[in-house]
Scaffold this motif. Sequence first.
Motif, mmCIF file in Angstrom:
data_model
loop_
_atom_site.group_PDB
_atom_site.id
_atom_site.type_symbol
_atom_site.label_atom_id
_atom_site.label_comp_id
_atom_site.label_asym_id
_atom_site.label_seq_id
_atom_site.Cartn_x
_atom_site.Cartn_y
_atom_site.Cartn_z
ATOM 1 N N GLY A 78 8.718 0.237 -9.938
ATOM 2 C CA GLY A 78 7.483 0.818 -9.457
ATOM 3 C C GLY A 78 6.327 0.606 -10.411
ATOM 4 N N LYS A 79 6.622 0.558 -11.696
ATOM 5 C CA LYS A 79 5.561 0.301 -12.675
ATOM 6 C C LYS A 79 5.013 -1.115 -12.492
ATOM 7 C CE LYS A 79 4.286 2.682 -15.325
ATOM 8 N NZ LYS A 79 3.205 3.693 -15.220
ATOM 9 N N LEU A 80 5.898 -2.042 -12.169
ATOM 10 C CA LEU A 80 5.469 -3.413 -11.897
ATOM 11 C C LEU A 80 4.560 -3.432 -10.671
ATOM 12 C CD1 LEU A 80 5.724 -6.500 -12.320
ATOM 13 C CD2 LEU A 80 7.769 -6.409 -10.893
ATOM 14 N N MET A 81 4.978 -2.739 -9.601
ATOM 15 C CA MET A 81 4.197 -2.722 -8.378
ATOM 16 C C MET A 81 2.880 -1.975 -8.557
ATOM 17 S SD MET A 81 5.196 -4.549 -5.940
ATOM 18 C CE MET A 81 3.916 -3.839 -4.918
ATOM 19 N N HIS A 108 -0.785 1.903 -5.486
ATOM 20 C CA HIS A 108 -2.153 1.811 -6.003
ATOM 21 C C HIS A 108 -2.592 3.129 -6.648
ATOM 22 C CE1 HIS A 108 -6.295 0.219 -6.073
ATOM 23 N NE2 HIS A 108 -6.665 1.457 -5.802
ATOM 24 N N HIS A 109 -2.154 4.244 -6.056
ATOM 25 C CA HIS A 109 -2.544 5.561 -6.556
ATOM 26 C C HIS A 109 -1.506 6.176 -7.490
ATOM 27 C CE1 HIS A 109 -6.096 5.672 -4.044
ATOM 28 N NE2 HIS A 109 -5.371 5.340 -2.988
ATOM 29 N N GLY A 110 -0.529 5.374 -7.920
ATOM 30 C CA GLY A 110 0.443 5.849 -8.890
ATOM 31 C C GLY A 110 1.440 6.855 -8.371
ATOM 32 N N LYS A 111 1.751 6.795 -7.070
ATOM 33 C CA LYS A 111 2.661 7.771 -6.470
ATOM 34 C C LYS A 111 4.108 7.291 -6.395
ATOM 35 C CE LYS A 111 -0.901 9.861 -3.514
ATOM 36 N NZ LYS A 111 -1.285 10.141 -2.104
ATOM 37 N N ARG A 112 4.381 6.051 -6.775
ATOM 38 C CA ARG A 112 5.749 5.539 -6.695
ATOM 39 C C ARG A 112 6.124 4.857 -7.996
ATOM 40 N NH1 ARG A 112 8.307 2.477 -1.706
ATOM 41 N NH2 ARG A 112 9.875 2.455 -3.333
ATOM 42 N N VAL A 113 6.061 5.584 -9.073
ATOM 43 C CA VAL A 113 6.340 4.987 -10.378
ATOM 44 C C VAL A 113 7.553 5.630 -11.052
ATOM 45 C CG1 VAL A 113 3.987 4.217 -10.749
ATOM 46 C CG2 VAL A 113 4.646 6.514 -11.470
ATOM 47 N N ARG A 163 0.894 -1.171 0.000
ATOM 48 C CA ARG A 163 0.000 0.000 0.000
ATOM 49 C C ARG A 163 0.909 1.191 0.000
ATOM 50 N NH1 ARG A 163 -4.040 2.143 4.390
ATOM 51 N NH2 ARG A 163 -3.900 4.000 4.009
ATOM 52 N N GLN A 164 2.045 0.880 -0.701
ATOM 53 C CA GLN A 164 3.194 0.259 -0.046
ATOM 54 C C GLN A 164 3.064 0.713 1.338
ATOM 55 O OE1 GLN A 164 7.215 -0.634 -0.169
ATOM 56 N NE2 GLN A 164 7.284 -1.320 -2.044
ATOM 57 N N LEU A 165 2.054 -0.584 1.682
ATOM 58 C CA LEU A 165 1.682 -1.180 2.946
ATOM 59 C C LEU A 165 2.245 -0.493 4.125
ATOM 60 C CD1 LEU A 165 2.379 -4.740 2.009
ATOM 61 C CD2 LEU A 165 0.220 -3.833 2.401
ATOM 62 N N GLY A 178 1.333 -0.929 4.304
ATOM 63 C CA GLY A 178 0.047 -0.427 3.840
ATOM 64 C C GLY A 178 0.166 0.903 3.129
ATOM 65 N N GLN A 179 1.001 1.776 3.671
ATOM 66 C CA GLN A 179 1.144 3.079 3.052
ATOM 67 C C GLN A 179 1.816 2.974 1.688
ATOM 68 O OE1 GLN A 179 4.190 5.609 4.058
ATOM 69 N NE2 GLN A 179 3.222 7.454 3.269
ATOM 70 N N GLN A 180 2.824 2.139 1.598
ATOM 71 C CA GLN A 180 3.541 1.999 0.341
ATOM 72 C C GLN A 180 2.676 1.330 -0.728
ATOM 73 O OE1 GLN A 180 6.527 3.592 -0.008
ATOM 74 N NE2 GLN A 180 5.793 4.253 2.008
ATOM 75 N N LEU A 181 1.923 0.314 -0.353
ATOM 76 C CA LEU A 181 1.015 -0.312 -1.317
ATOM 77 C C LEU A 181 -0.041 0.689 -1.780
ATOM 78 C CD1 LEU A 181 0.506 -3.953 0.016
ATOM 79 C CD2 LEU A 181 1.699 -3.191 -2.029
ATOM 80 N N GLY A 182 -0.487 1.523 -0.833
ATOM 81 C CA GLY A 182 -1.445 2.557 -1.209
ATOM 82 C C GLY A 182 -0.853 3.544 -2.193
ATOM 83 N N ASP A 183 0.419 3.903 -1.987
ATOM 84 C CA ASP A 183 1.086 4.823 -2.918
ATOM 85 C C ASP A 183 1.208 4.196 -4.306
ATOM 86 O OD1 ASP A 183 1.311 6.750 -0.987
ATOM 87 O OD2 ASP A 183 3.455 6.454 -0.622
#
Length: 234
Positions: free
Chosen positions: A209-212, A199-204, A3-5, A192-197
């Motif tokens: 990051g594109k894979l995640m 999910h919302h395209g904040k870590r690409v 999210r990243q969890l 959770g926070q990282q997976l969330g990022d």
Amino acid sequence: MIRQLSVAVFTLMLPCAFAQDAPAPAASAAAKPVAMLDVRAQAPIHGDANAGAGKAAVCGACHGPQGVAIAPNFPNLAGQSATYIYLQLKAFKGGQRNDPIMTGQAATLSDQDMRNLAAHYAALPAKPAGKPDAASRGAQLFLAGDPAKGVPPCQGCHGAAGQGPTGGWLGAPHTAWQTFPRLAGQSAFYIGQQLGDYHHGKRVGISNGKLMEGVAQNLDEADIQALGAYIQSL
């Protein structure tokens, strides 16, 4: 997966004001997009762990004196892949990742500093293992994925015990396996926070990051919480 969890962090603010007659900023002053950091052919990173230890004092304020975070919103660094740590520092310095704390910290580091810090944390003993629930939804997602939802097993890139892959990436000999992080023991909050990022395209900003991002798109909130709890217990 993440999210990243639950195990991480951060917000920015910057006020500004213009005099009434001040001219509008020139179009040429617009910030240029930051190029993605492609890590697919990254060779393993090596550094001087002793030199890294000498520069790590300020890092301990968040990541702990021995690389185990002092609060759940910060990641543990002890035992992490040196290559992964180096690439994250490089991304903070290059603008592919943004954080009000880490962006400033990385700005002053030389390339050798980053290699040395990465070697230092990689050499520290990782957080002791917990007692994961093998029957949990988190275990199912981590070990087998959920084909019906298009979710691959996390262990494919992060290792069956979440300690990072220890050989060829997905069965193929390739140095890129070291660019995937160790997840075991990270807090559920940070994961959770990282997976969330993702999910919302904040870590690409990094190629991985594109894979995640693709993986996280298929995780709902309950899945993310389940993964966070399971990973924290590893």
